[in-house]
Design a protein around this motif. Structure first.
Motif, PDB file in Angstrom:
ATOM      1  N   HIS A 250       0.836  -1.211   0.000  1.00 49.71           N
ATOM      2  CA  HIS A 250       0.000   0.000   0.000  1.00 49.71           C
ATOM      3  C   HIS A 250       0.869   1.258   0.000  1.00 49.71           C
ATOM      4  O   HIS A 250       0.418   2.322  -0.407  1.00 49.71           O
ATOM      5  CB  HIS A 250      -0.938   0.000   1.198  1.00 49.71           C
TER       6      HIS A 250
ATOM      7  N   ASP B   2      -7.553  -2.313  -1.420  1.00 48.17           N
ATOM      8  CA  ASP B   2      -8.352  -3.213  -0.593  1.00 48.17           C
ATOM      9  C   ASP B   2      -9.816  -2.916  -0.906  1.00 48.17           C
ATOM     10  O   ASP B   2     -10.253  -1.768  -0.755  1.00 48.17           O
ATOM     11  CB  ASP B   2      -8.113  -2.962   0.907  1.00 48.17           C
TER      12      ASP B   2
ATOM     13  N   ASP C 133      -5.387 -12.733   2.349  1.00 49.65           N
ATOM     14  CA  ASP C 133      -5.820 -11.346   2.576  1.00 49.65           C
ATOM     15  C   ASP C 133      -6.763 -11.050   1.417  1.00 49.65           C
ATOM     16  O   ASP C 133      -6.345 -10.542   0.381  1.00 49.65           O
ATOM     17  CB  ASP C 133      -4.565 -10.454   2.566  1.00 49.65           C
TER      18      ASP C 133
ATOM     19  N   HIS D  34      -7.395  -7.761  -0.801  1.00 54.69           N
ATOM     20  CA  HIS D  34      -6.180  -7.124  -1.290  1.00 54.69           C
ATOM     21  C   HIS D  34      -5.837  -7.500  -2.742  1.00 54.69           C
ATOM     22  O   HIS D  34      -5.661  -8.670  -3.067  1.00 54.69           O
ATOM     23  CB  HIS D  34      -5.052  -7.566  -0.344  1.00 54.69           C
TER      24      HIS D  34
ATOM     25  N   THR E 216      -1.904  -0.710  -4.813  1.00 54.41           N
ATOM     26  CA  THR E 216      -2.681  -1.730  -4.126  1.00 54.41           C
ATOM     27  C   THR E 216      -4.040  -1.175  -3.706  1.00 54.41           C
ATOM     28  O   THR E 216      -4.131  -0.035  -3.267  1.00 54.41           O
ATOM     29  CB  THR E 216      -1.893  -2.204  -2.881  1.00 54.41           C
TER      30      THR E 216
HETATM   31 ZN    ZN Z   1      -4.238  -4.616   1.333  1.00 55.05          ZN
END
Ligand code: ZN
Length: 241
Positions: A170, A177, A228, A231, A175
Motif C-alpha cells: 500500500h 483493498d 488477505d 487485497h 494496491t
Molecule cells: Zn491490502
C-alpha cells in the motif's frame, strides 16, 4: 521441433530478456551478470545466491527471490505466497522512495463510476492507474457484485505490514483493498501475527472479481497461504508470458 528451436532461441537471449524488463520497461534496463540495472543508473543485487528460509525470503529478498513462488491463476486457492516477497528497494526505485515521492506520482481514479463512484488515489507510474481504470470499468458492469466493490478499504498508505518492519505494498500506491466487511485476513482469523501459525482458509470474494483484476496485471491476496482476500496488488511481473 519448432518448440525446441523457440526454447533454444529464448534461452540464448535470456541475457537481454527478463520478466523485469518486460514488466517495468520504463525503469529496468537489464539484468547483467548478478545485477539488476535501472535506467536511472541505480543497481540492485539480482541474486545473492543464499539459501533462505521462508521468513528470510520475506525479510531479506533479492530481486530473484521475488519470483520464488509462481502465481497460480485459475485455482480457488494455492498454498503459496506469490507476491508477498518484496524487495523494498526495488519498489522504492520504481514508485517513490518516501511517502512524499509516492504521493507526487498518485492520480485520482473514479472507482466504478456507475455502481460506487468513489474517488481513490493510485500511482500513475508503470501503467498502474491505467490498469486499475480498466478493472474498474469492467467491474462497473456487474451490479451483482456491488456490495464487495463499495466502501473501498484503502489504496495508498505509507506503512509497514502489521507485526513486521516490512513496507506494505500500500506504501507504493499500487494496491487496493476492496470492501473490508466481506473480506478475510489470516491474522484476524488466527488472532496471531506468527508466520508459522497453522492457518485455515476463508474467502467470500466472488472469483469473477478476481479474474477481472488478474486480467489486468493484479495479483490477489486471496491466493496466498497467508490470505488477505480484500487485497489486490498491481504486479505485472507475475503475468509476463
Ligand atoms: Zn491490502
Amino acid at each position: 521441433m519448432l518448440q525446441f528451436l523457440l526454447f533454444i532461441t529464448c534461452y540464448i537471449n535470456l541475457g537481454a530478456w527478463s520478466p523485469w524488463t518486460t514488466a517495468y520497461p520504463d525503469h529496468v534496463k537489464e539484468i547483467k551478470g548478478n545485477t539488476l540495472l535501472f535506467k536511472s543508473g541505480k543497481s540492485l543485487i539480482y541474486n545473492d545466491k543464499k539459501e533462505k528460509t521462508t521468513q528470510e525470503l520475506l525479510d531479506s529478498p533479492d530481486i530473484e527471490d521475488q519470483l520464488h513462488y509462481t502465481y497460480n491463476q485459475g485455482v480457488a486457492k494455492k498454498n503459496t505466497d506469490a507476491g508477498r516477497i518484496r524487495n523494498d528497494d526495488f519498489f522504492k526505485e520504481i514508485y517513490g522512495k518516501s511517502a512524499a515521492d509516492v504521493q507526487a506520482n498518485l492520480t485520482t481514479v473514479t472507482w466504478c463510476p456507475t455502481l460506487v463512484n468513489q474517488k481513490i488515489q493510485f500511482s500513475k507510474v508503470n501503467g498502474a492507474s491505467n490498469a486499475l481504470i480498466k478493472v474498474s470499468n469492467e467491474l462497473d458492469q456487474h451490479p451483482e457484485w456491488k456490495k464487495y466493490l463499495s466502501n473501498i478499504g484503502g489504496t495508498f498508505n505509507w506503512r509497514v505490514i502489521s507485526g513486521t518492519t516490512r513496507l506494505s505494498a500500500h506504501s507504493f500506491g499500487i494496491t487496493i483493498d476492496i470492501n473490508v466487511a466481506y473480506s478475510n485476513y489470516w491474522q484476524w482469523d488466527c488472532g496471531c501475527k506468527n508466520e508459522d501459525a497453522v492457518l485455515g482458509y476463508k474467502n467470500k470474494i466472488p472469483m469473477g472479481i478476481v479474474a477481472i483484476f488478474e486480467k489486468h496485471g493484479f495479483i490477489w491476496g486471496g491466493r496466498w497461504k497467508h490470505y488477505d482476500t480484500m487485497h489486490f496488488e498491481y504486479r505485472p511481473e507475475f503475468f509476463v508470458p
